[in-house]
Design a protein around this motif. Structure first.
Motif, PDB file in Angstrom:
ATOM      1  N   ARG A 239       5.657   6.907 -28.047  1.00 26.78           N
ATOM      2  CA  ARG A 239       5.977   8.083 -28.871  1.00 26.78           C
ATOM      3  C   ARG A 239       4.754   8.971 -29.031  1.00 26.78           C
ATOM      4  O   ARG A 239       4.839  10.202 -28.937  1.00 26.78           O
ATOM      5  CB  ARG A 239       6.508   7.639 -30.229  1.00 26.78           C
ATOM      6  CG  ARG A 239       6.838   8.810 -31.153  1.00 26.78           C
ATOM      7  CD  ARG A 239       7.404   8.322 -32.470  1.00 26.78           C
ATOM      8  NE  ARG A 239       8.702   7.678 -32.287  1.00 26.78           N
ATOM      9  CZ  ARG A 239       9.411   7.149 -33.287  1.00 26.78           C
ATOM     10  NH1 ARG A 239       8.942   7.180 -34.521  1.00 26.78           N
ATOM     11  NH2 ARG A 239      10.579   6.588 -33.051  1.00 26.78           N
ATOM     12  N   ASN A 242       4.024  10.865 -25.775  1.00 26.06           N
ATOM     13  CA  ASN A 242       4.908  12.017 -25.605  1.00 26.06           C
ATOM     14  C   ASN A 242       4.507  13.160 -26.532  1.00 26.06           C
ATOM     15  O   ASN A 242       4.537  14.329 -26.137  1.00 26.06           O
ATOM     16  CB  ASN A 242       6.356  11.615 -25.866  1.00 26.06           C
ATOM     17  CG  ASN A 242       7.311  12.787 -25.725  1.00 26.06           C
ATOM     18  OD1 ASN A 242       7.756  13.364 -26.712  1.00 26.06           O
ATOM     19  ND2 ASN A 242       7.620  13.158 -24.488  1.00 26.06           N
ATOM     20  N   ARG A 243       4.096  12.830 -27.730  1.00 26.85           N
ATOM     21  CA  ARG A 243       3.722  13.868 -28.690  1.00 26.85           C
ATOM     22  C   ARG A 243       2.499  14.642 -28.221  1.00 26.85           C
ATOM     23  O   ARG A 243       2.433  15.869 -28.369  1.00 26.85           O
ATOM     24  CB  ARG A 243       3.429  13.235 -30.058  1.00 26.85           C
ATOM     25  CG  ARG A 243       3.181  14.255 -31.178  1.00 26.85           C
ATOM     26  CD  ARG A 243       2.794  13.574 -32.472  1.00 26.85           C
ATOM     27  NE  ARG A 243       1.456  12.996 -32.406  1.00 26.85           N
ATOM     28  CZ  ARG A 243       0.323  13.691 -32.578  1.00 26.85           C
ATOM     29  NH1 ARG A 243       0.381  15.004 -32.797  1.00 26.85           N
ATOM     30  NH2 ARG A 243      -0.841  13.093 -32.508  1.00 26.85           N
TER      31      ARG A 243
END
Length: 318
Positions: A239, A242-243
């Motif tokens: 996560r 991706n951020r």
């Protein structure tokens, strides 16, 4: 006849710009074969090619198999898990036993860098590297070059950024060698933990933020996070990756120009690339797949010792 590529295709590092362009020029007319009703020419009729894959692969192995069959070669796929290798037979023993059966070419994928060269130095058959460890994946590099050249017309002066897990990527290395030899500017972008040390010595720019890469580039080649090769600690979480580094529609919308999007596959959607980018109007990912068959046909054709000027004539032999 002597092949203009030499006996083997082990990587792009030691090919000249002329040899790389030769493969691309040869692949162009061969693409038409895949559009025919009968997708076959007799160019390699009678040749026996062994696909020797020590690592799992769907896309590359299938692409090679299509290329071999469209050139009318006899193809043998070796299932390593079910072979004598699992009983302790060495790589050279396996290859020499295959060669004793009078094979002509070996396409090898292996988890160890240098395995393709090790094999090529010990057998007389042509050897094609389908990916060795974190070293090179030359046919993937060539199909990426062909895809970019078809869209841009020329690679000279174009800016291509390779994004993501460069550290573990054999695709990245083949792309860097090929792109720079054809006159493109190349950059890499990703967490420093996923970039090789001294990567700048390969003649590339380094970006620490994906926004910088998008502002600079004409094309992004987005690499898969190779989770199976990683140990803990390279990234905080998927996560978080991706951020910070994910190629998203929102980020591309702020780009100063339209950017081509490539990905060697398979994709981790929602990690290194979002679905609306992978399936979006600037994605050439499916073109890469189509070009992969043509490039591999060209490599087989050239290694067989055929003159590249006969590539057009070969189309008419079906």
């Amino acid at each position: 006849m002597t092949s203009p590529l030499g006996k083997d295709l082990l990587g792009l590092e030691h090919l000249s710009a002329e040899q790389i362009s030769l493969v691309l020029d040869t692949a162009e007319p061969l693409k038409e074969i895949s559009e025919r009703t009968i997708k076959k020419v007799p160019t390699l009729r009678g040749a026996t090619i062994v696909n020797l894959f020590f690592e799992a692969s769907t896309r590359t192995r299938t692409s090679f198999e299509f290329a071999e069959k469209r050139m009318s070669a006899d193809t043998v796929n070796i299932a390593i898990a079910a072979s004598s290798v699992s009983k302790g037979e060495t790589l050279v023993d396996t290859a020499r036993n295959l060669e004793a059966m009078r094979i002509d070419m070996v396409v090898i994928r292996h988890q160890s860098s240098g395995a393709a060269r090790f094999l090529a130095e010990r057998i007389e058959s042509n050897v094609i590297n389908a990916g060795d460890g974190t070293h090179e994946h030359p046919t993937q590099g060539l199909l990426d070059l062909l895809t970019l050249r078809q869209r841009f017309g020329t690679l000279k002066g174009k800016r291509v950024c390779i994004c993501g897990d460069v550290l573990h990527s054999r695709v990245a290395r083949s792309n860097i060698w090929g792109l720079t030899k054809l006159g493109a500017e190349v950059a890499v972008c990703g967490p420093r933990s996923l970039l090789p040390s001294a990567i700048e010595q390969m003649g590339v720019h380094v970006f620490d933020r994906i926004e910088q890469a998008i502002e600079w580039a004409d094309a992004l080649n987005v690499l898969r996070l190779q989770l199976e090769r990683m140990q803990a600690g390279y990234i905080p979480s998927l996560r978080e990756y991706n951020r910070v580094f994910g190629v998203t529609r929102e980020r591309l919308d702020r780009a100063p120009r339209d950017i081509l999007i490539l990905h060697p596959g398979p994709m981790n959607r929602g990690v290194e690339i979002d679905s609306d980018v992978a399936d979006g109007p600037h994605s050439v990912i499916l073109e890469q797949v189509t070009n992969g068959v043509a490039v591999r046909m060209a490599v087989l054709y050239l290694l067989a010792g055929n003159s590249p000027r006969l590539a057009e004539a070969a189309k008419g032999g079906a």
